[in-house]
Structures are given as structure tokens and as C-alpha cells.
Design an enzyme around this catalytic site. Structure first.
Site, mmCIF file in Angstrom:
data_model
loop_
_atom_site.group_PDB
_atom_site.id
_atom_site.type_symbol
_atom_site.label_atom_id
_atom_site.label_comp_id
_atom_site.label_asym_id
_atom_site.label_seq_id
_atom_site.Cartn_x
_atom_site.Cartn_y
_atom_site.Cartn_z
ATOM 1 N N THR A 88 0.864 -1.237 0.320
ATOM 2 C CA THR A 88 0.028 -0.366 -0.448
ATOM 3 C C THR A 88 0.573 1.170 0.073
ATOM 4 O O THR A 88 1.912 1.374 0.628
ATOM 5 C CB THR A 88 -0.550 -0.166 1.145
ATOM 6 O OG1 THR A 88 -2.409 1.081 0.973
ATOM 7 C CG2 THR A 88 -0.113 0.366 2.417
ATOM 8 N N VAL A 173 -5.062 1.018 9.937
ATOM 9 C CA VAL A 173 -5.695 1.315 8.847
ATOM 10 C C VAL A 173 -5.693 3.017 8.501
ATOM 11 O O VAL A 173 -5.511 3.718 9.715
ATOM 12 C CB VAL A 173 -7.479 1.312 9.729
ATOM 13 C CG1 VAL A 173 -7.496 2.574 10.708
ATOM 14 C CG2 VAL A 173 -8.301 2.012 8.332
ATOM 15 N N SER A 174 -5.486 3.214 7.223
ATOM 16 C CA SER A 174 -5.613 4.618 6.368
ATOM 17 C C SER A 174 -6.732 4.908 5.721
ATOM 18 O O SER A 174 -6.997 4.058 4.950
ATOM 19 C CB SER A 174 -4.540 4.241 5.398
ATOM 20 O OG SER A 174 -4.774 3.127 4.775
ATOM 21 N N CYS A 190 -2.625 -2.880 -2.547
ATOM 22 C CA CYS A 190 -3.511 -4.375 -1.354
ATOM 23 C C CYS A 190 -3.187 -5.645 -2.379
ATOM 24 O O CYS A 190 -4.209 -6.237 -2.159
ATOM 25 C CB CYS A 190 -4.620 -3.862 -0.693
ATOM 26 S SG CYS A 190 -4.856 -2.060 0.359
#
Length: 241
Positions: A88, A173-174, A190
Site C-alpha cells: 500500500t 488503518v489509513s 493491496c
């Protein structure tokens, strides 16, 4: 769109949860700090959520395939890390929340934790009149079909990856707020070739990083602790929920 996982409504928690605003910080510094925090924590260490914004960096999960980096000459560093998932991108304009939680103390299974994190993203998007959805077998949150999203339906707007060590989580988490999205073209996000990645600004949201970070922190706290505690505007220092 897949069915929404059913998760028990979180009960108000007596476990302390501290929100830390770490500002703009190199990824490697956050990574090492997370590992150190997790290695040194005791049964009494309060859980923490860190809000961070990173300079441009690609990160590759522990089982990730380097072939998903399509342009090795992008000038953006690649860091191999110990979270789950593939490759990512992190960069300015993205809210990153790292969740340093004692899952045993919270009586949380990993799947339930993922569901609650995803729900916090969905709730955050809803606060800005955006609809997000889950996809079976693909952690993260995607843009739900609707009249205002055009061709961006199905695009990924939030990525999720965790590491569990000795019953405690780190990584997190982004959420893409207002980014230069071009670096995502240099990877299979991903691990999915051709997957579009989008941000809130592209979908018409004018709110800035600080505003979205505050909203996201509130929704994470509500989904983890069962109470929508107000969170002060992110600033240097410590915010306690």
C-alpha cells in the site's frame, strides 16, 4: 456489495484509551515506536490510538509480493513490515490510525476488531455524506455505488492491516482524505491489479485532514468503547477519550 458482518454492540469500556496525535512523522519512526510500545507494554498499559500523517512511502506486508510494486524507480521508498496484507501507499493528505490494543483485555477476537475498524471508517464517511462498503475477502472500505460517485463506485478509499503479538494489536488503518493519488498507479493496491484508489476530496468532500482525523477518532472510539466520546481537534500532545 457484500453483507455487512454482524458485530455485537460494544459495551462501554472501563479500559483506558488514549488518543495520541503524532503529526507528520516518517513511517519508519512510527513503525519502530509501535513495535517498542507493544514489546514493552504490561497488563496495565493503557490502550492507545495514534493519529499520524506520513511522507510518501510504500509499505509491503510480511507475506507481500514485491512484484506488486510496478515502478521501482518512482523515488518513493519501500519499507517491508510485519503487518498482514500486500503493498500500500501512505502519503500527505491521508489519515493513518494505529491501534495499539490489548485484545485479550478487551475480549476482542481479531475478526471482530477488523469489523469494528471498518465500521468506524463507514461511519466517518457517512458523516461527510459518503457511503462506504465492505468487500468479501478484501479488508478495507470501498466506495458504494450511488448517484454522486460516478465511475468511482468500487474504488478503495481505506486500507487496513494489523499485526497481533502476544494478544496485542499494532499497525492499523489509513483513510484517504485529500492526496496526490498518482503513487497508487505505481502499485497493485493491496495486491489487486487495476484496483482504483480514491480519496474523499475526489468525491466532493472539502473537509481537511484535521477535521477528518477528529471525526475518525470519534468513530473509532465509539466502535471500540461503545460511547461516542467527543475528541478535541487534533494537536500536538495527548488527547484522552
Amino acid at each position: 456489495m457484500c453483507a455487512t458482518p454482524v458485530s455485537p454492540t460494544p459495551l462501554p469500556s472501563t479500559t483506558p484509551l488514549t488518543l495520541r496525535w503524532r503529526g507528520s512523522e516518517p513511517y519508519e519512526a512510527s513503525f519502530e515506536a509501535m513495535r517498542t510500545f507493544t514489546d514493552e507494554r504490561t497488563a496495565d498499559t493503557p490502550d492507545e490510538i495514534w493519529l499520524v500523517e506520513h511522507p510518501p512511502v510504500f509499505t509491503l506486508g510480511q507475506a507481500g509480493n514485491p512484484a506488486h510494486l510496478l515502478a521501482a524507480d518512482s523515488g518513493i521508498p519501500l519499507v517491508k513490515v510485519d503487518r498482514g496484507g500486500q503493498i500500500t501507499y501512505h502519503g500527505p493528505g491521508q489519515v493513518v490510525a494505529y491501534l495499539l490494543l490489548d485484545l485479550r483485555r478487551r475480549k476482542l477476537m481479531v475478526r471482530e476488531l477488523v469489523t469494528r475498524i471498518e465500521q468506524a471508517v463507514i461511519d466517518t464517511l457517512a458523516a461527510y455524506n459518503l457511503a462506504g462498503e465492505r468487500k468479501a475477502g478484501a479488508p478495507g472500505i470501498y466506495v458504494a455505488p450511488g448517484p454522486d460517485v460516478g465511475l468511482h463506485a468500487g474504488a478503495k478509499i481505506a486500507a487496513l492491516g494489523l499485526k497481533i503479538r502476544n494478544g496485542c494489536s499494532y499497525h492499523g488503518v489509513s483513510l484517504n482524505v485529500n492526496m496526490d493519488l498518482r503513487p497508487f498507479l505505481a502499485i497493485n493496491p493491496c495486491g489487486y491489479a487495476g484496483l482504483e484508489t480514491v480519496d474523499m476530496a475526489t468525491l466532493g468532500v472539502a473537509a481537511g485532514w484535521d477535521d477528518v482525523a477528529r471525526t475518525f477518532a470519534e468513530r473509532l472510539t465509539a466502535n471500540l468503547d461503545g460511547s461516542p466520546a467527543a475528541v478535541a481537534q487534533p494537536q500536538a500532545g495527548v488527547l484522552t477519550a
